[in-house]
Design an enzyme around this catalytic site. Sequence first.
Site, PDB file in Angstrom:
ATOM      1  N   SER A  23       1.017  -1.376   0.176  1.00  0.00           N
ATOM      2  CA  SER A  23      -0.089   0.239   0.064  1.00  0.00           C
ATOM      3  C   SER A  23       0.866   1.393  -0.105  1.00  0.00           C
ATOM      4  O   SER A  23       1.574   1.463  -0.672  1.00  0.00           O
ATOM      5  CB  SER A  23      -0.746   0.082   1.439  1.00  0.00           C
ATOM      6  OG  SER A  23      -1.590   1.020   1.163  1.00  0.00           O
ATOM      7  N   ASP A  39     -10.442  -3.767  -5.241  1.00  0.00           N
ATOM      8  CA  ASP A  39     -10.073  -2.366  -4.302  1.00  0.00           C
ATOM      9  C   ASP A  39     -10.569  -1.085  -3.800  1.00  0.00           C
ATOM     10  O   ASP A  39     -10.669  -0.454  -4.986  1.00  0.00           O
ATOM     11  CB  ASP A  39      -8.693  -2.513  -4.592  1.00  0.00           C
ATOM     12  CG  ASP A  39      -7.721  -1.732  -3.139  1.00  0.00           C
ATOM     13  OD1 ASP A  39      -8.202  -1.090  -2.108  1.00  0.00           O
ATOM     14  OD2 ASP A  39      -6.786  -1.754  -3.242  1.00  0.00           O
ATOM     15  N   HIS A  45      -8.363  -5.040  -0.678  1.00  0.00           N
ATOM     16  CA  HIS A  45      -7.334  -4.105  -0.358  1.00  0.00           C
ATOM     17  C   HIS A  45      -6.325  -4.497   0.688  1.00  0.00           C
ATOM     18  O   HIS A  45      -6.783  -4.740   1.645  1.00  0.00           O
ATOM     19  CB  HIS A  45      -7.719  -2.600   0.387  1.00  0.00           C
ATOM     20  CG  HIS A  45      -6.423  -1.162   0.340  1.00  0.00           C
ATOM     21  ND1 HIS A  45      -5.393  -1.081  -0.546  1.00  0.00           N
ATOM     22  CD2 HIS A  45      -5.647  -1.253   1.576  1.00  0.00           C
ATOM     23  CE1 HIS A  45      -4.359  -0.052  -0.101  1.00  0.00           C
ATOM     24  NE2 HIS A  45      -4.296  -0.833   1.352  1.00  0.00           N
TER      25      HIS A  45
END
Length: 438
Positions: free
Chosen positions: A213, A348, A379
């Site tokens: 991320s 996501d 995610h």
Amino acid sequence: MAALEDGDMNTFGPELPAMFDGMKLAAVATVLYVIVRCLNLKSTTASPETIYQDTPLSRYLFKTCPMLTKEYIPPLLWGKSGHLQTALYGKMGRVNTPTPFGVRKFLPMQDGATATFDLFEALGEHSTGDDITMVICPGIGNHSEKNYIRTFVDHSQRQGYRCAVLNHLGALPNMELTSPRMFTYGCTWEYAAMVAYIKQAFPQTLLVVVGFSLGGNIVCKFLGEHTSNQDRVLCCVSVCQGYCALRAQETFLQWDQCRRLYNFVLADKMKKLILSHRSSLLSMKSSNIGDADLNKLYSATSLMQIDDSIMRKFHDYSSLKEYYEKESCVHYIHNVTVPLLLVNSSDDPLIHQSLLAIPRTLAEKMPNVIFALTQHGGHLGFFEGAVLFPQPLTWMDKVIVEYTNAICHWEKDWPACQRSSQQHMNSYLQGTGVTLNG
């Protein structure tokens, strides 16, 4: 009158149960429709969509990394919902999480900050016989104690990798700041310090760069900032990053895929994290943060508001736009020449589809890049399983290690091919420019 009413009741009596049964069926059908829609049960499973150039390396990788081409199968009842995958990751991280043993290292920074990372030794020899260290950068406000990090570290250790995991500045509980700043979206200082320590402490080790991320943005920016940052780096893997902070924050204000709600939840977590360091941020003479800034923080309901009132001021950016522009990897990632695997999921809820044009374009233009886009996974979820219960290891954990193993063997067993591929990459970068629109 009463007799007439009784007659009417007798007349309509048989129809009433049928009408109620019809309403029950309609209600059940509605509930089932909502469940099917919310859980995305009609969606079919598929192998990841991969964008790449046909090179000797890519052909080798697709032969030795079956997970890049075989079907990804999430848990049947809930795994096709990006929201549930994301929620389970956010709440639990992983299931049956191991507890790897590591040693915490403290690194003094030039500005007085204290960077920390946790070092985990390999639990066996790597299949190539080489000394290889994974240098890992977690997601926003995360550290080595998070369950998804612990699961990935344990899996990597068992495959023969030493692991170094950065603890984002200010993210560790019960550890005070020693300078008036915290981690930001794209500051690479702490990560660079960790990498430098590993290179010095283990002169023979080769590096595998991994970012999750926000950490994906940091590691790609780090590699692209200076060519020397890629020395001794075998490859890089980035999972679920957004590539361009300015565009990502604009999409966070939209309600589709409940993105505005996720924005609010993440902003609330960031507020609590920043406020836990309130006394440190206010008491230091060199601090750019004042009472007025923290008062604005209390009323913030989005990450953009927090970035404007607090985060950009850690590095003296004059505007929010400058902060996002300077801290996004989209302006640096085209300088990365080592093998680069970029992984995202179509469902996501945090990453808008428009942002995926960046890795897609990069993979179409650069021979060292593979972009893998799964249909499901949410995610940082990527849970696998049969019907209801997920497996301890996720698709993400396994595909990173599988890709990395393949690169390690490519470097070990195919040096001539590797040199040829690198020469091709270098000549490509010298002959053409790659422009990515954020």
